[in-house]
Design a protein around this motif. Structure first.
Motif, PDB file in Angstrom:
ATOM      1  N   ALA A   1       0.640  -1.064   0.046  1.00 54.17           N
ATOM      2  CA  ALA A   1       0.035  -0.035   0.192  1.00 54.17           C
ATOM      3  C   ALA A   1       0.714   1.090   0.070  1.00 54.17           C
ATOM      4  O   ALA A   1       1.985   1.263   0.815  1.00 54.17           O
ATOM      5  N   ARG A   2       0.608   2.183  -0.906  1.00 54.49           N
ATOM      6  CA  ARG A   2       1.255   3.434  -0.974  1.00 54.49           C
ATOM      7  C   ARG A   2       0.243   4.419  -1.512  1.00 54.49           C
ATOM      8  O   ARG A   2      -0.388   4.332  -2.064  1.00 54.49           O
ATOM      9  N   ALA A   3       1.080   5.648  -1.392  1.00 54.97           N
ATOM     10  CA  ALA A   3       0.256   6.915  -1.981  1.00 54.97           C
ATOM     11  C   ALA A   3       0.438   6.848  -3.723  1.00 54.97           C
ATOM     12  O   ALA A   3       1.651   6.778  -3.892  1.00 54.97           O
ATOM     13  N   ILE A   4      -0.442   7.171  -4.325  1.00 50.53           N
ATOM     14  CA  ILE A   4      -0.275   6.918  -5.571  1.00 50.53           C
ATOM     15  C   ILE A   4       0.732   8.048  -6.339  1.00 50.53           C
ATOM     16  O   ILE A   4       1.484   7.752  -7.306  1.00 50.53           O
ATOM     17  N   TYR A   5       0.793   9.237  -5.628  1.00 48.22           N
ATOM     18  CA  TYR A   5       1.646  10.223  -6.278  1.00 48.22           C
ATOM     19  C   TYR A   5       3.065   9.762  -6.231  1.00 48.22           C
ATOM     20  O   TYR A   5       3.935  10.274  -6.857  1.00 48.22           O
TER      21      TYR A   5
ATOM     22  N   GLY B   1      -7.878   1.590  -5.429  1.00 46.74           N
ATOM     23  CA  GLY B   1      -7.517   0.537  -6.507  1.00 46.74           C
ATOM     24  C   GLY B   1      -6.207  -0.105  -6.360  1.00 46.74           C
ATOM     25  O   GLY B   1      -5.484   0.297  -5.299  1.00 46.74           O
ATOM     26  N   SER B   2      -5.968  -0.662  -7.309  1.00 52.42           N
ATOM     27  CA  SER B   2      -4.349  -1.536  -7.579  1.00 52.42           C
ATOM     28  C   SER B   2      -3.795  -0.971  -8.814  1.00 52.42           C
ATOM     29  O   SER B   2      -4.487  -0.551  -9.990  1.00 52.42           O
ATOM     30  N   ILE B   3      -2.526  -0.806  -8.650  1.00 54.94           N
ATOM     31  CA  ILE B   3      -1.654  -0.793  -9.993  1.00 54.94           C
ATOM     32  C   ILE B   3      -0.734  -1.937  -9.907  1.00 54.94           C
ATOM     33  O   ILE B   3       0.131  -2.227  -8.872  1.00 54.94           O
ATOM     34  N   VAL B   4      -0.665  -2.452 -11.275  1.00 55.37           N
ATOM     35  CA  VAL B   4       0.179  -3.717 -11.282  1.00 55.37           C
ATOM     36  C   VAL B   4       1.359  -3.280 -12.474  1.00 55.37           C
ATOM     37  O   VAL B   4       1.131  -2.683 -13.557  1.00 55.37           O
TER      38      VAL B   4
ATOM     39  N   ILE C   1      -2.814  -0.061  -3.930  1.00 50.68           N
ATOM     40  CA  ILE C   1      -1.799  -1.168  -3.791  1.00 50.68           C
ATOM     41  C   ILE C   1      -1.046  -1.457  -5.121  1.00 50.68           C
ATOM     42  O   ILE C   1      -1.716  -1.728  -6.215  1.00 50.68           O
ATOM     43  N   ASP C   2       0.106  -1.186  -4.823  1.00 54.02           N
ATOM     44  CA  ASP C   2       1.033  -1.340  -6.000  1.00 54.02           C
ATOM     45  C   ASP C   2       1.672  -2.830  -5.955  1.00 54.02           C
ATOM     46  O   ASP C   2       2.211  -3.345  -4.945  1.00 54.02           O
ATOM     47  N   ILE C   3       1.338  -3.389  -6.939  1.00 50.49           N
ATOM     48  CA  ILE C   3       1.707  -4.661  -7.230  1.00 50.49           C
ATOM     49  C   ILE C   3       2.918  -4.952  -8.070  1.00 50.49           C
ATOM     50  O   ILE C   3       2.596  -4.557  -9.322  1.00 50.49           O
TER      51      ILE C   3
END
Length: 488
Positions: free
Chosen positions: A5-9, A56-59, A185-187
């Motif tokens: 989990a991290r801040a998207i920026y 949401g999530s980023i892969v 969520i950075d995958i």
């Protein structure tokens, strides 16, 4: 695979960070409604004093020791936040809003651009590196408004964010604080160990967000080396998109469905085109390049058919008339017919005659009120069926006419008597609008070289239908009709 989990920026942070959208991904397609929801959520975070908001999530596939990452899933979220940050920064730089804490140049250099690359036309300057069409539009947003690409989703959403920020529902400082608390969520995948294609399919198994063409593009390009992805995209996939373009939309899914129809001799459901395509090339053991080469060839025929831009004026006139009737069901026959023609097996005059037969068949059935769903199977198999007779019959036109005339029951070709009776008694008011356009166009123009644009005139109400006999009869009309009837 690792997820954090991290801040998207923060995904844009780092001196070497480059977030690349691979060419197999679709273009950025979030609309204003999606951006409105995000902005409302940020406003609510501030007003309700919430700590953070899950987004949401980023892969992504990491670049090992470099800061370059390929975004497998989540480009819509990343691009939208990037646009929002840019909108905020430019308003601060232009003095249209103020801040007591933010330094716009620092935000720009930390999260938007690589300050050590001076060339504004160099994509490497930007932390986010979209697919080609989107990349140019995004770069233009860093410059003057006169250079913006207006028909781009990036431009539309960037301008929306600027308008929302200027309304000052919350302060610029509060907005930036809220942006910093958008959590994803950075995958992160390892190139050597994780199967990106399988993960991508799993994440998008519902098919809600992706078109069938999106999934096919990902399938044929994703597992290629990065340089080959770029090469195949430029050489094959992008031309396919351009050949199926109409207005601001690509019709790749529809085209590939027609391509699969004449190859398989049956019509796949639109929601199954990707699965059918994948099974087809795996069963046939076709290479990626061979499939793409064939798709490019047929997409060029698609363009000729869709835009009535074939090498023959006579054929183009028939294509325009078929287009008025809106009978896309014929496309799985016309596509291989064009290939047969342009490979030198038949002449342009023969193609025009065949299209005339198809036109007559379709129009007669419309006037006779016959069901159109019976035509899917007919046009899916008509071309392959015709090839069975080529060695027995020299005249290809005769083969097609024979096949059309030999159809029975729900697929049969209406006779002259059936057509004459139907056109005299058919309720014209309840016909499809396109059928009416076709009838009046043919009555007015027939095959005249000097044409009147009847369809445009009817669509824009410049031409109207005048009634000699009113739809509702007055007493005088009733008496006149009775007199005329008795006299006859």
């Amino acid at each position: 695979m690792m997820g954090n989990a991290r801040a998207i920026y923060q995904m844009f942070d780092g001196s070497d960070t480059k977030l690349t959208i691979p060419v197999y991904q679709r273009n950025y397609d979030w609309k204003v409604a999606n951006c409105q929801q995000l902005f409302n959520d940020l406003v609510a975070m501030v007003r309700e004093k919430r700590t953070n908001h899950f987004f949401g999530s980023i892969v992504e596939i990491g670049g090992d020791y470099s800061g370059e990452k390929q975004i497998i899933d989540g480009q819509q979220r990343l691009t939208t936040v990037y646009l929002l940050i840019l909108a905020l920064v430019k308003l601060l730089e232009e003095g249209k809003i103020t801040s007591s804490t933010m330094i716009p140049r620092k935000i720009r250099d930390s999260y938007l651009i690589d300050q050590y690359v001076d060339d504004v036309e160099n994509l490497k300057r930007y932390r986010l590196q979209p697919v080609k069409h989107d990349a140019v539009a995004l770069m233009r947003l860093f410059g003057p408004e006169s250079g913006y690409i207006e028909n781009s989703n990036q431009t539309t959403n960037f301008q929306f964010f600027q308008d929302e920020i200027l309304k000052q529902r919350i302060s610029a400082d509060d907005l930036w604080e809220a942006i910093q608390h958008l959590i994803v969520i950075d995958i992160s995948l390892r190139r050597s160990e994780d199967n990106a294609q399988l993960i991508f399919e799993s994440l998008n198994s519902t098919g809600v967000d992706l078109t069938e063409a999106d999934k096919i593009r990902n399938f044929v390009l994703m597992n290629l080396p990065a340089d080959q992805q770029e090469d195949y995209y430029n050489k094959y996939w992008h031309p396919i998109e351009l050949n199926t373009e109409e207005g601001n939309e690509y019709h790749v899914s529809e085209f590939i469905r027609n391509y699969m129809t004449f190859n398989l001799k049956k019509v796949p459901a639109m929601g199954k085109v990707y699965q059918v395509f994948k099974q087809y090339i795996e069963q046939k053991k076709l290479t990626t390049e061979a499939v793409l080469q064939d798709l490019v060839k047929y997409s060029d025929y698609e363009k000729q058919i869709r835009n009535a831009q074939s090498p023959s004026d006579k054929v183009n006139e028939l294509l325009k008339r078929l287009d008025v009737l809106e009978v896309s069901v014929t496309r799985p026959f016309i596509l291989p017919l064009f290939d047969y023609w342009q490979e030198g097996n038949i002449t342009a005059d023969e193609v025009a005659t065949i299209l005339g037969s198809v036109e007559s068949y379709i129009f007669r059935r419309l006037i006779c009120g016959m069901p159109s769903n019976a035509l899917n199977k007919l046009f899916a198999t008509l071309f392959s069926e015709s090839l069975k007779y080529v060695e027995q019959e020299d005249n290809y036109v005769d083969i097609i006419n024979h096949l059309l005339l030999s159809k029975t029951e729900v697929s049969h070709f209406p006779t002259n008597d059936e057509f004459a009776e139907s056109i005299e008694t058919r309720d014209a008011y309840n016909m499809r609008q396109q059928t009416k356009y076709y009838i009046f166009d043919r009555l007015e123009n027939q095959d005249s070289l000097e044409r009147v644009n009847v369809i445009d005139g009817m669509q824009n109400n410049r031409f109207t239908i005048e009634h000699i006999m009113p739809q509702t009869l007055s007493s005088a009309w009733k008496r006149a009709w009775e007199w005329l009837s008795s006299d006859l």
